[in-house]
Design a protein around this motif. Structure first.
Motif, PDB file in Angstrom:
ATOM      1  N   THR A  17      53.306  32.017  33.999  1.00  0.00           N
ATOM      2  CA  THR A  17      51.870  32.081  33.724  1.00  0.00           C
ATOM      3  C   THR A  17      51.215  33.278  34.405  1.00  0.00           C
ATOM      4  O   THR A  17      50.212  33.790  33.911  1.00  0.00           O
ATOM      5  CB  THR A  17      51.168  30.772  34.128  1.00  0.00           C
ATOM      6  OG1 THR A  17      51.446  30.468  35.496  1.00  0.00           O
ATOM      7  CG2 THR A  17      51.630  29.623  33.246  1.00  0.00           C
ATOM      8  N   ALA A  20      51.805  35.932  31.993  1.00  0.00           N
ATOM      9  CA  ALA A  20      50.840  35.760  30.898  1.00  0.00           C
ATOM     10  C   ALA A  20      49.475  36.325  31.283  1.00  0.00           C
ATOM     11  O   ALA A  20      48.804  36.964  30.464  1.00  0.00           O
ATOM     12  CB  ALA A  20      50.716  34.281  30.535  1.00  0.00           C
ATOM     13  N   ALA A  21      49.065  36.112  32.530  1.00  0.00           N
ATOM     14  CA  ALA A  21      47.770  36.630  32.984  1.00  0.00           C
ATOM     15  C   ALA A  21      47.763  38.158  33.010  1.00  0.00           C
ATOM     16  O   ALA A  21      46.759  38.786  32.652  1.00  0.00           O
ATOM     17  CB  ALA A  21      47.444  36.073  34.364  1.00  0.00           C
ATOM     18  N   ALA A  24      47.542  39.367  29.409  1.00  0.00           N
ATOM     19  CA  ALA A  24      46.180  39.157  28.915  1.00  0.00           C
ATOM     20  C   ALA A  24      45.211  40.155  29.528  1.00  0.00           C
ATOM     21  O   ALA A  24      44.269  40.596  28.872  1.00  0.00           O
ATOM     22  CB  ALA A  24      45.729  37.729  29.216  1.00  0.00           C
ATOM     23  N   GLY A  37      40.535  38.689  26.244  1.00  0.00           N
ATOM     24  CA  GLY A  37      41.559  38.552  27.278  1.00  0.00           C
ATOM     25  C   GLY A  37      41.750  37.109  27.710  1.00  0.00           C
ATOM     26  O   GLY A  37      42.878  36.655  27.905  1.00  0.00           O
ATOM     27  N   THR A  40      43.489  35.263  24.837  1.00  0.00           N
ATOM     28  CA  THR A  40      44.902  35.649  24.823  1.00  0.00           C
ATOM     29  C   THR A  40      45.648  34.988  25.969  1.00  0.00           C
ATOM     30  O   THR A  40      46.751  34.461  25.787  1.00  0.00           O
ATOM     31  CB  THR A  40      45.043  37.179  24.919  1.00  0.00           C
ATOM     32  OG1 THR A  40      44.326  37.778  23.846  1.00  0.00           O
ATOM     33  CG2 THR A  40      46.489  37.608  24.887  1.00  0.00           C
ATOM     34  N   ARG A  41      45.044  35.002  27.157  1.00  0.00           N
ATOM     35  CA  ARG A  41      45.663  34.360  28.318  1.00  0.00           C
ATOM     36  C   ARG A  41      45.867  32.871  28.068  1.00  0.00           C
ATOM     37  O   ARG A  41      46.907  32.314  28.409  1.00  0.00           O
ATOM     38  CB  ARG A  41      44.810  34.578  29.572  1.00  0.00           C
ATOM     39  CG  ARG A  41      45.411  33.919  30.798  1.00  0.00           C
ATOM     40  CD  ARG A  41      44.592  34.153  32.045  1.00  0.00           C
ATOM     41  NE  ARG A  41      43.264  33.583  31.904  1.00  0.00           N
ATOM     42  CZ  ARG A  41      42.154  34.166  32.337  1.00  0.00           C
ATOM     43  NH1 ARG A  41      42.209  35.330  32.929  1.00  0.00           N
ATOM     44  NH2 ARG A  41      40.993  33.582  32.184  1.00  0.00           N
ATOM     45  N   SER A  42      44.911  32.214  27.439  1.00  0.00           N
ATOM     46  CA  SER A  42      45.032  30.787  27.176  1.00  0.00           C
ATOM     47  C   SER A  42      46.224  30.481  26.280  1.00  0.00           C
ATOM     48  O   SER A  42      47.009  29.563  26.563  1.00  0.00           O
ATOM     49  CB  SER A  42      43.752  30.263  26.527  1.00  0.00           C
ATOM     50  OG  SER A  42      42.657  30.454  27.379  1.00  0.00           O
ATOM     51  N   VAL A  45      49.446  31.186  28.248  1.00  0.00           N
ATOM     52  CA  VAL A  45      49.707  30.157  29.254  1.00  0.00           C
ATOM     53  C   VAL A  45      50.281  28.912  28.590  1.00  0.00           C
ATOM     54  O   VAL A  45      51.232  28.303  29.095  1.00  0.00           O
ATOM     55  CB  VAL A  45      48.427  29.832  30.063  1.00  0.00           C
ATOM     56  CG1 VAL A  45      48.568  28.532  30.824  1.00  0.00           C
ATOM     57  CG2 VAL A  45      48.133  30.963  31.028  1.00  0.00           C
ATOM     58  N   ASN A  80      50.419  29.763  40.788  1.00  0.00           N
ATOM     59  CA  ASN A  80      49.840  30.891  40.055  1.00  0.00           C
ATOM     60  C   ASN A  80      48.680  31.435  40.891  1.00  0.00           C
ATOM     61  O   ASN A  80      47.693  30.748  41.127  1.00  0.00           O
ATOM     62  CB  ASN A  80      49.348  30.433  38.688  1.00  0.00           C
ATOM     63  CG  ASN A  80      48.830  31.559  37.843  1.00  0.00           C
ATOM     64  OD1 ASN A  80      48.499  32.622  38.328  1.00  0.00           O
ATOM     65  ND2 ASN A  80      48.747  31.305  36.553  1.00  0.00           N
ATOM     66  N   SER A  82      46.331  33.519  40.348  1.00  0.00           N
ATOM     67  CA  SER A  82      45.012  33.636  39.721  1.00  0.00           C
ATOM     68  C   SER A  82      44.303  32.294  39.586  1.00  0.00           C
ATOM     69  O   SER A  82      43.123  32.246  39.262  1.00  0.00           O
ATOM     70  CB  SER A  82      45.134  34.303  38.348  1.00  0.00           C
ATOM     71  OG  SER A  82      45.975  33.561  37.499  1.00  0.00           O
ATOM     72  N   SER A  88      43.130  31.366  35.631  1.00  0.00           N
ATOM     73  CA  SER A  88      44.499  31.070  35.229  1.00  0.00           C
ATOM     74  C   SER A  88      44.611  30.481  33.834  1.00  0.00           C
ATOM     75  O   SER A  88      45.709  30.394  33.293  1.00  0.00           O
ATOM     76  CB  SER A  88      45.141  30.103  36.224  1.00  0.00           C
ATOM     77  OG  SER A  88      44.461  28.869  36.202  1.00  0.00           O
TER      78      SER A  88
END
Length: 129
Positions: A17, A20-21, A24, A37, A40-42, A45, A80, A82, A88
């Motif tokens: 993850t 992934a962050a 994103a 962003g 996309t991150r969601s 994740v 994670n 973030s 996150s």
């Protein structure tokens, strides 16, 4: 519940993850839009959690409880970096306050983890664990 499953799942979820962050973040900078962003991150994740759950589900023994996998996925939120800034998952779509976004992220993360473990346990050939 074996500690190997919990710790391995947590570390894998945390690392995937975070990747992934970062991806994103690159998307957000490229499009000059924070919202794209975060969206996309969601999605990334969710994909990272699904890959993590599947990998560690295949390593579980029939006598292992699926709660260990769920616990590992939720602990992955803590690993994670973030997460503590509220960045996150999708919490930034709801609020700009870091603490509130972190709580929203945790609730969403736990919900996705629960649904993944539920789906894996229902579709598994040896569903009774």
């Amino acid at each position: 519940m074996r500690p190997t499953i919990v710790l391995g799942t947590a570390l894998t979820a945390g690392v995937l993850t975070m990747v992934a962050a970062v991806i994103a973040g690159v998307v957000a900078v490229d499009q000059a839009s924070v919202t794209s962003g975060v969206i996309t991150r969601s999605f990334l994740v969710i994909a990272a959690l699904a890959v993590t759950a599947f990998i560690w589900w295949t390593r579980m023994r029939p006598d292992d409880a699926p709660e260990g996998l769920f616990l590992g996925l939720v602990i992955g939120w803590v690993f994670n970096f973030s997460s503590w800034a509220g960045a996150s998952f999708a919490g930034q779509l709801v609020t700009d306050l870091p603490l509130a976004a972190a709580l929203v992220d945790l609730v969403l993360w736990a919900g996705v983890a629960f649904l993944l473990v539920l789906a894996l346990s229902r579709t598994s050939g040896n569903a009774v664990r």
